[in-house]
Scaffold this active site. Structure first.
Site, mmCIF file in Angstrom:
data_model
loop_
_atom_site.group_PDB
_atom_site.id
_atom_site.type_symbol
_atom_site.label_atom_id
_atom_site.label_comp_id
_atom_site.label_asym_id
_atom_site.label_seq_id
_atom_site.Cartn_x
_atom_site.Cartn_y
_atom_site.Cartn_z
ATOM 1 C CE LYS A 122 -5.201 21.731 20.881
ATOM 2 N NZ LYS A 122 -3.805 21.998 21.249
ATOM 3 C CG ASP B 298 -6.736 31.142 19.782
ATOM 4 O OD1 ASP B 298 -7.080 32.136 20.418
ATOM 5 O OD2 ASP B 298 -5.889 31.173 18.882
#
Length: 388
Positions: free
Chosen positions: A76, A108
């Protein structure tokens, strides 16, 4: 419409022809140079696993190991860093108010931590909204990046809504890793950031004497942003092999598979899955057109298969969480069982084929997430959680 949808009750499967001849524009060239200049950046490993090649009946199998990317346990950081860079550069060029900006997001875990890390490194602020059920370890990791964390007593959609409301205030900007109509530019930058992963694979395979690239790439999919980046990379190359591209989702949240099957983007009712980072009910609005035209195949797998794959990868020296191991679980499902010869032929695989599995996270990114009431039967109103 698809050429074939498996009638097997045990293998939710989609395949179509023509994807390998479809073409699109490439990601910007400057993304790779930007990442290379970041402190502490280095390419993540591409690990060859000969025993998997023998098991699956192909020539060579490589795993792109994203268990440590810019010091974080998932891929990410690539998207978050590029998007934050572009956002801050645009604000500076437009002459907007000086001083630190608050980067707001919902997550999340992995995406929010990556945004918080970039904010800390660049002297900005971060405000991260986390939905009910996120593991305390994931929350603590975001707090450790000096971000403000708001824990939402509701599902991910509610966290996104509150984050968007917060980002509407002065001195704040929403840096969300999924798109919906009206919010697409920053998610597009995040997807561009993921292109570095694919460029590294090309170079690493070339160093192994495989200059034409892979024959198949297996990609874990949630909303489809990483898969969008993979399609963009391999469907824009002027030369080399055009590999088959396989998306893998949990059976409890197979929104891309369902959308491909129906020929249009749809929302599905999601259930609980240990592949929490893939628990998504709606494809990203900017990813869908590329997934529709550029993916060769899609498959959905049960949680038990990803757990077995994670255990097997660990035994082979690759740290992979349940989401990352989905790439192997999906390929195993496709290359075993009834009608396997048809599926191998559809993907163009034989005993000499080169396969790349994208393991998108390490085990440190995958603390156990307990089943919450909102997880069962949850329907996404718009593109969902912080997903590949």
């Amino acid at each position: 419409m698809p050429d074939n949808i498996s009638s097997s009750r045990t293998l939710p499967w989609f395949v179509r022809s023509g994807a390998r001849t479809w073409r699109c524009l490439p990601a910007p060239d400057e993304v790779r140079a930007f990442h290379a200049a970041l402190p502490g950046h280095s390419p993540t490993p591409l690990t060859e696993l000969p025993s998997l090649a023998e098991e699956l009946g192909v020539g060579r199998v490589f795993v792109k190991d994203e268990s440590c990317r810019l010091g974080l346990p998932a891929f990410k950081a690539l998207g978050a860093s590029w998007a934050v860079h572009r956002t801050l550069a645009e604000r500076a060029a437009s002459g907007r108010e000086p001083g630190p900006v608050t980067l707001v997001t919902a997550t999340d875990g992995n995406h929010g931590r990556a945004v918080a890390r970039m904010a800390r490194l660049l002297g900005q602020h971060a405000h991260v909204f986390v939905p009910q059920g996120v593991h305390p370890q994931a929350v603590a990791a975001i707090v450790a990046e000096q971000a403000k964390v708001t824990e939402v007593t509701g599902p991910y959609d509610e966290a996104v809504r509150l984050a968007a409301e917060e980002a509407a205030g002065p001195g704040a900007v929403l840096v969300q890793d999924t798109a919906w109509p009206g919010y697409e530019r920053i998610p597009g930058w995040i997807v561009e950031g993921y292109s570095t992963l694919c460029a590294e694979i090309d170079e690493q395979l070339a160093a192994q004497g495989i200059g034409e690239g892979p024959d198949l790439v297996s990609v874990p999919v949630g909303v489809g942003s990483l898969a969008q980046a993979v399609v963009t990379h391999y469907r824009s190359r002027p030369s080399g092999r055009a590999p088959a591209l396989l998306s893998v989702e949990p059976q409890a949240a197979a929104c891309v598979l369902e959308s491909l099957t129906l020929g249009e983007p749809v929302s599905v009712t999601t259930g609980h899955t240990t592949m929490a980072g893939l628990n998504c009910g709606t494809p990203s609005s900017i990813a869908w057109p590329l997934l529709r035209d550029g993916l060769d195949a899609a498959v959905a797998v049960p949680d038990a298969d990803s757990a077995r794959a994670a255990t097997h990868l660990a035994a082979l020296g690759v740290s992979s969480g349940y989401c990352g191991a989905a790439a192997l679980a999906g390929l195993r499902a496709v290359l075993t069982g009834a009608a396997v010869d048809e599926r191998r032929a559809a993907l163009g695989l034989d005993a000499t084929s080169v396969v790349v599995l994208l393991s998108t996270e390490g085990t440190a990114a995958n603390p156990h997430r307990p089943l919450m009431g909102s997880d069962a039967g949850h329907r996404q109103a718009h593109p969902g959680p912080s997903r590949p």
